[in-house]
Motif scaffolding. Structure first.
Motif, mmCIF file in Angstrom:
data_model
loop_
_atom_site.group_PDB
_atom_site.id
_atom_site.type_symbol
_atom_site.label_atom_id
_atom_site.label_comp_id
_atom_site.label_asym_id
_atom_site.label_seq_id
_atom_site.Cartn_x
_atom_site.Cartn_y
_atom_site.Cartn_z
ATOM 1 N N GLU C 59 -4.153 -17.804 -7.365
ATOM 2 C CA GLU C 59 -3.360 -18.982 -6.993
ATOM 3 C C GLU C 59 -2.664 -19.571 -8.209
ATOM 4 N N ARG C 60 -3.352 -19.516 -9.333
ATOM 5 C CA ARG C 60 -2.759 -20.040 -10.552
ATOM 6 C C ARG C 60 -1.511 -19.246 -10.934
ATOM 7 N N ALA C 61 -1.613 -17.923 -10.802
ATOM 8 C CA ALA C 61 -0.472 -17.074 -11.147
ATOM 9 C C ALA C 61 0.715 -17.376 -10.235
ATOM 10 N N GLN C 62 0.455 -17.550 -8.957
ATOM 11 C CA GLN C 62 1.537 -17.857 -8.020
ATOM 12 C C GLN C 62 2.146 -19.215 -8.319
ATOM 13 N N TRP C 63 1.283 -20.157 -8.659
ATOM 14 C CA TRP C 63 1.744 -21.507 -8.988
ATOM 15 C C TRP C 63 2.629 -21.476 -10.224
ATOM 16 N N LYS C 64 2.193 -20.732 -11.240
ATOM 17 C CA LYS C 64 2.970 -20.638 -12.485
ATOM 18 C C LYS C 64 4.369 -20.107 -12.179
ATOM 19 N N GLN C 65 4.404 -19.090 -11.300
ATOM 20 C CA GLN C 65 5.690 -18.502 -10.960
ATOM 21 C C GLN C 65 6.555 -19.535 -10.256
ATOM 22 N N ILE C 66 5.931 -20.287 -9.362
ATOM 23 C CA ILE C 66 6.688 -21.287 -8.606
ATOM 24 C C ILE C 66 7.145 -22.424 -9.511
ATOM 25 N N ARG D 77 8.136 -0.832 -9.742
ATOM 26 C CA ARG D 77 7.034 -1.774 -9.915
ATOM 27 C C ARG D 77 7.273 -3.021 -9.087
ATOM 28 N N MET D 78 6.175 -3.526 -8.583
ATOM 29 C CA MET D 78 6.258 -4.748 -7.785
ATOM 30 C C MET D 78 5.040 -5.592 -8.100
ATOM 31 N N SER D 79 5.293 -6.856 -8.350
ATOM 32 C CA SER D 79 4.174 -7.771 -8.554
ATOM 33 C C SER D 79 4.187 -8.785 -7.419
ATOM 34 N N ALA D 80 3.108 -8.758 -6.649
ATOM 35 C CA ALA D 80 2.946 -9.712 -5.542
ATOM 36 C C ALA D 80 1.464 -10.043 -5.483
ATOM 37 N N PRO D 81 1.121 -11.213 -5.005
ATOM 38 C CA PRO D 81 -0.300 -11.582 -4.993
ATOM 39 C C PRO D 81 -1.112 -10.750 -4.000
ATOM 40 N N ASP D 82 -2.402 -10.575 -4.265
ATOM 41 C CA ASP D 82 -3.284 -9.919 -3.296
ATOM 42 C C ASP D 82 -3.434 -10.801 -2.062
ATOM 43 N N ILE D 83 -3.619 -12.085 -2.341
ATOM 44 C CA ILE D 83 -3.738 -13.062 -1.259
ATOM 45 C C ILE D 83 -2.678 -14.123 -1.493
ATOM 46 N N ALA D 84 -1.830 -14.341 -0.524
ATOM 47 C CA ALA D 84 -0.761 -15.327 -0.690
ATOM 48 C C ALA D 84 -1.333 -16.731 -0.600
ATOM 49 N N GLU D 85 -0.901 -17.564 -1.537
ATOM 50 C CA GLU D 85 -1.327 -18.959 -1.533
ATOM 51 C C GLU D 85 -0.835 -19.631 -0.254
ATOM 52 N N ASN D 86 0.390 -19.310 0.092
ATOM 53 C CA ASN D 86 0.970 -19.800 1.337
ATOM 54 C C ASN D 86 1.988 -18.746 1.769
ATOM 55 N N GLY D 87 1.878 -18.277 2.996
ATOM 56 C CA GLY D 87 2.759 -17.219 3.484
ATOM 57 C C GLY D 87 4.235 -17.592 3.454
ATOM 58 N N ALA D 88 4.514 -18.890 3.422
ATOM 59 C CA ALA D 88 5.915 -19.328 3.427
ATOM 60 C C ALA D 88 6.581 -19.148 2.075
ATOM 61 N N VAL D 89 5.781 -19.039 1.031
ATOM 62 C CA VAL D 89 6.322 -18.933 -0.327
ATOM 63 C C VAL D 89 5.494 -17.913 -1.096
ATOM 64 N N VAL D 90 5.904 -16.662 -1.023
ATOM 65 C CA VAL D 90 5.155 -15.612 -1.711
ATOM 66 C C VAL D 90 6.007 -15.075 -2.857
ATOM 67 N N PRO D 91 5.589 -15.332 -4.081
ATOM 68 C CA PRO D 91 6.385 -14.836 -5.200
ATOM 69 C C PRO D 91 6.302 -13.308 -5.289
ATOM 70 N N VAL D 92 7.462 -12.674 -5.330
ATOM 71 C CA VAL D 92 7.505 -11.218 -5.454
ATOM 72 C C VAL D 92 8.455 -10.883 -6.595
ATOM 73 N N ALA D 93 7.943 -10.153 -7.572
ATOM 74 C CA ALA D 93 8.787 -9.715 -8.682
ATOM 75 C C ALA D 93 8.876 -8.200 -8.633
ATOM 76 N N VAL D 94 10.071 -7.674 -8.759
ATOM 77 C CA VAL D 94 10.251 -6.225 -8.725
ATOM 78 C C VAL D 94 10.900 -5.761 -10.024
ATOM 79 N N ASP D 95 10.703 -4.493 -10.304
ATOM 80 C CA ASP D 95 11.308 -3.891 -11.495
ATOM 81 C C ASP D 95 11.304 -2.379 -11.288
ATOM 82 N N ALA D 96 12.122 -1.666 -12.043
ATOM 83 C CA ALA D 96 12.130 -0.213 -11.921
ATOM 84 C C ALA D 96 12.498 0.398 -13.251
ATOM 85 N N ASN D 97 11.724 1.374 -13.650
ATOM 86 C CA ASN D 97 12.005 2.088 -14.890
ATOM 87 C C ASN D 97 12.761 3.366 -14.537
#
Lengths: 101, 103, 278, 166
Positions: C59-66, D77-97
């Motif tokens: 949650e902290r990581a997601q918060w930091k991103q937000i 590469r994709m960085s996304a949380p294992d468990i979303a803090e809130n489904g309405a706002v899920v940070p997703v970072a992508v990259d490709a080498n």
């Protein structure tokens, strides 16, 4: 319920309502019993949302002439209000137990 | 309230990082309002970023992009004072645009 | 000290009341903060303003991103505009507050000796509006939350200082807030403390329960669940409903006193609002 | 705000609206903007891959967007949380080498519509992009990268739980 009332119900009401033994008068009485309890709960600042919802359902049912539902919901509202009053009374003493020391 | 786009653009080490926060409801069409009515879909479809007039990123968004969308990306080049442009158009044909200077 | 309390108690309290019953915010503060510090020895006091984020790496990581571009940014900008706008009579909010309203949020809620009531920053803003011939704003969300976001932002990092004065009405308000906080209510029979003291740091379904210590420091805040800004009183209403208790009115004595007690328990922590939460 | 007919969101009227709208939009928030709206460019609705965003399966969305299927690649590469803090706002970072990346697409397989976002990457723009998406429920999130005409992908399961604290 007094036999004479039961006979009147049997004569005057559709099957569903008579099965529950409710009349316009008995539903109104149950609602009238519930209301003061809700007022007490509110005055103690411990009204429960399901209590309010139940009374609302009772009043809606009463308006629609569904006296069985009205009576049942009013009874539920009263019982919930009584529980919340008991909770509020207890908490006047018990709250101190939750204070970290 | 009016449309808003907030942009931070920072040049460092030969490239520019752009972060933008776009005010938009991004209604998916699957959410109900308080009266229980579905809120119709309303979302940005295309967002475009330019650097001194040249396109550096085009985003296509669907209703699954979060409300008040955030995006962060980087491109080679760019220096302090250059202009970064952002414009979008949504599924109702509404548009907004802004420009910001690279810090 | 003890003697002073005793004397005061004899003067102001109902006959028969004991001196030990007199509210003692200073001792409460020590016990309250001590409880958390002892229970979570790895978390420093000031970190409690980060609410749930000390308890979950993910949650902290997601918060930091937000927080890279915080979702309250629009509210903050809007709040500043509203705060700086002139009223029809030519005055503005600044005239209603010390220091022009800048950097003062850490002192609220405040006891007002004139009315004998607790005044939250939101209620103070509304008082200012009324004094200038304007209507009150809704205390829970919308423009009020935006104005509070701006005012709170000007206090970011300042130490929360809600000192309860030695005034019987102030102490009574404090005590009422304390009792409210620890009293179980609603059909689910939860107190504020059930979740935010006893169960603090634990998971309730998807989220970590924020500790009560420092919890007020990030308000007003943008909740992803709301999709917009909300004030502390909005959260009170939400918590009440969640335990199936009929909420109070936003400007009720109950919520004023609750905010007073709860904020005073975070004395010494830095303001970290406006904030962002799931 | 003006509105196109709800039932026909892609009515021709929107093009007219678009044509005249670029310069007229209010709320230039960043101070040094002033009248520089022409610098901002104007996103064109006509280039929106609407069909790709209307698909409800991974295969159909890929077909509509790219017309081909990807191979799994650890260079995506994709960085996304294992468990979303809130489904309405899920940070997703992508990259490709990967070389010559032209498109990056992010799909949420169990969302009502599969395609969440797609980006056209001109030469000189980094493949690292962060954004925030909505996930309707626990789902596999797939990132697809088009590099030198070929497709590569990676995926990750993101758990969406109901928030506890109403």
């Amino acid at each position: 319920m007094k036999p004479i009332v039961a006979i009147l119900i049997a004569l005057a009401l559709p099957a569903a309502a008579s099965a529950a033994g409710a009349t316009k008068a008995s539903a109104a009485r149950e609602i009238a019993l519930a209301k003061p309890k809700l007022r007490v709960a509110a005055s103690m600042n411990d009204q429960w949302t399901p209590t309010v919802a139940a009374l609302k359902q009772a009043e809606t049912a009463e308006r629609k002439g569904d006296f069985a539902t009205a009576q049942a919901k009013a009874m539920r509202a009263r019982k919930l209000a009584e529980l919340s009053i008991a909770q509020a009374m207890q908490q006047k003493k018990l709250w101190v137990n939750e204070v970290p020391r | 309230m009016a449309h808003q786009i907030l942009v931070h653009a920072m040049a460092a080490g030969g490239s520019t990082t752009v972060e933008a926060l776009v005010k938009h409801p991004m209604d998916s069409g699957f959410v109900k309002d308080k009266a229980g009515k579905l809120i119709p879909p309303h979302y940005i479809e295309v967002i475009e970023f330019t650097h001194n007039g040249k396109v550096v990123l085009t985003g296509f968004w669907g209703p699954a992009v979060s409300k008040n969308p955030f995006i962060k990306f980087a491109f080679k080049g760019g220096k302090s004072g250059d202009s970064i442009g952002v414009s979008w158009v949504d599924n109702k044909g509404e548009t907004a645009s802004t420009t910001a200077k690279i810090m | 000290m003890k003697f002073a309390y005793l004397a005061l108690a004899l003067l102001v309290m109902t006959p028969g009341a004991l001196a030990s019953n007199k509210p003692d915010p200073a001792s409460d503060l020590k016990a309250f903060q001590g409880y958390f510090l002892k229970r979570f020895p790895k978390i420093p006091l000031a970190a409690y303003v980060n609410g749930p984020y000390d308890f979950s790496k993910s949650e902290r990581a997601q918060w930091k991103q937000i927080m890279e571009f915080p979702p309250y940014q629009f509210a903050l900008d809007h709040g500043r505009k509203l705060f700086e706008a002139k009223f029809p009579n030519g005055k503005s909010y600044a005239a209603c507050f010390p220091h022009g309203g800048i950097g003062i949020a850490q002192n609220y809620p405040m006891f007002d000796p004139k009315t004998g009531r607790v005044v939250t920053l939101g209620i103070a803003v509304n008082r200012c509006r009324v004094a200038n011939g304007l209507g009150k704003l809704k205390l829970t969300t919308g423009p009020m939350a935006d104005i509070l976001a701006y005012m709170t932002d000007t206090s970011r990092g300042k130490t929360i200082d809600v000192t309860v004065p030695d005034n019987p009405k102030a102490l009574a308000a404090y005590q009422a807030g304390k009792q409210y906080f620890y009293s179980r209510r609603g059909q689910l029979n939860f107190s504020c403390a059930s979740c935010h003291v006893q169960a603090a740091g634990m998971h309730l379904r998807g989220n970590v329960l924020a500790p009560a210590l420092g919890i007020t420091a990030s308000f007003p805040l943008y909740r992803s669940k709301w999709g917009n800004m909300g004030t502390l009183v909005r959260r009170f209403i939400g918590c009440n409903k969640k335990v199936r208790s009929v909420p109070d009115k936003p400007d009720s004595a109950a919520y004023r006193d609750l905010a007073y007690f709860l904020t005073s328990m975070s004395d010494g922590l830095p303001i970290a609002g406006p904030g962002a939460r799931p | 705000m003006k509105h196109a007919d709800q039932s026909k969101p892609r009515s021709p009227r929107r093009r007219e609206v678009l044509a005249g709208a670029a310069a007229g939009t209010a709320a230039m928030l960043i101070p040094p903007v002033a009248s520089a709206a022409s610098d901002a460019g104007a996103a064109q609705a006509s280039i929106y891959p609407a069909r790709a965003f209307a698909q409800t399966s991974e295969a159909a969305a890929l077909q509509a967007m790219f017309g081909k299927t990807p191979a799994h690649s650890s260079e995506v590469r994709m960085s996304a949380p294992d468990i979303a803090e809130n489904g309405a706002v899920v940070p997703v970072a992508v990259d490709a080498n990967l070389p010559d990346v032209t498109t990056i697409a992010i799909m949420a397989i169990d969302n009502p519509f599969t395609m969440a976002a797609a980006y056209k990457i001109p030469a000189g723009t980094s493949t690292a992009i962060s954004s925030r998406i909505k996930l309707a429920k626990t789902t596999k999130v797939v990132t697809v990268v088009e590099s030198a005409g070929k497709l590569y992908s990676t995926s990750k399961q993101v758990k969406v739980t109901l928030g506890g604290c109403g």
